[in-house]
Design an enzyme around this catalytic site. Sequence first.
Site, PDB file in Angstrom:
ATOM      1  N   TYR A   1       0.846  -1.192   0.000  1.00 42.76           N
ATOM      2  CA  TYR A   1       0.000   0.000   0.000  1.00 42.76           C
ATOM      3  C   TYR A   1       0.885   1.247   0.000  1.00 42.76           C
ATOM      4  CZ  TYR A   1      -3.879  -3.096   1.222  1.00 42.76           C
ATOM      5  OH  TYR A   1      -4.810  -4.099   1.208  1.00 42.76           O
ATOM      6  N   SER A   2       0.546   2.206  -0.856  1.00 40.21           N
ATOM      7  CA  SER A   2       1.272   3.477  -0.868  1.00 40.21           C
ATOM      8  C   SER A   2       1.025   4.207   0.445  1.00 40.21           C
ATOM      9  CB  SER A   2       0.797   4.354  -2.033  1.00 40.21           C
ATOM     10  OG  SER A   2       1.077   3.738  -3.267  1.00 40.21           O
TER      11      SER A   2
END
Length: 362
Positions: free
Chosen positions: A143-144
């Site tokens: 996940y960014s």
Amino acid sequence: MATAVSAAVSLPSSKSTSFSSRNSIISTDKISFNKVPLYYRNVSGGSRLVSIRAQVTTEAPAKVEKISKKQEEGVIVNKFRPKEPYVGRCLLNTKITGDDAPGETWHMVFSTEGEVPYREGQSIGVIADGVDANGKPHKLRLYSIASSALGDFGDSKTVSLCVKRLVYTNDKGEEVKGVCSNFLCDLKPGAEVKITGPVGKEMLMPKDPNATVIMLATGTGIAPFRSFLWKMFFEKHEDYKFNGTAWLFLGVPTSSSLLYKEEFEKMKEKAPENFRLDFAVSREQTNEKGEKMYIQTRMAQYAEELWTLLQKDNTFIYMCGLKGMEQGIDEIMSSLAERDGIVWADYKKQLKKAEQWNVEVY
């Protein structure tokens, strides 16, 4: 010899839960001189003798180390791996989309106690609790990161994510829930979270504080740009002050899906000369031709300006979100480049090589 090259967040509370709780110094390489043999040659020049000295070396020229245009100095990757993840705790988890939005998106904050030293633009992995159908631990999902390196609380001891709950119907008509996204969206404050990373250098911010940074996001692809913009406009740093132009294009299906809208509008008020903000709401907005307003449709309204900016060496494009968005943007740029006798595919390769075209799509 060394050369010097130089907030608070308001989140919806209706369904939220909380838990108390270019600047761098670059040293030039030393220049070393190697001893090499000197050869002399006598040349007869009329009535006088001329002595010519020649220096010959067979050594290959030293390779010039590429200096990145991004904030790469000291970046750490893969400090924590799946077999030995960092175990943090959920401090806050709140839904940031409206009840009528097509799908839920949640903003969550995890404790790291400073043990996961990430930078703006990097990602972390999360391993959901439990085991898969084969009795093995779930695989990690990347996940960014949606917070600046200082974190939402400003103490460098937290990391934030922006996660959409994945729920869909399969070919058999059965409802399927994404394992990791639902695990994260259902987390309660105090719950443990297994974290890996940080990873990635593709989306790191430019060093140049006077750069033009164009950010293209769809949905939760807004995450890395929230981290950029917090550093640019909500924080104060001794070694970094953004004086360039940050231009954000955010595409979503409905206005109730606009993520962090109030934060971005506050940034716009705070720095109107440095921050430009454009939303594209596909199910509610159209252009002058009556076409749905996707992110590439909104960008087309500024096509000439964007093309001019793209021809400058201090303009950086960052793209994050759904994979299909890149094709639409390529179509806009191809027509503009062709008009100037430039092949867009080749020009984009040059931009990538120069670290000015950065893409993270899924």
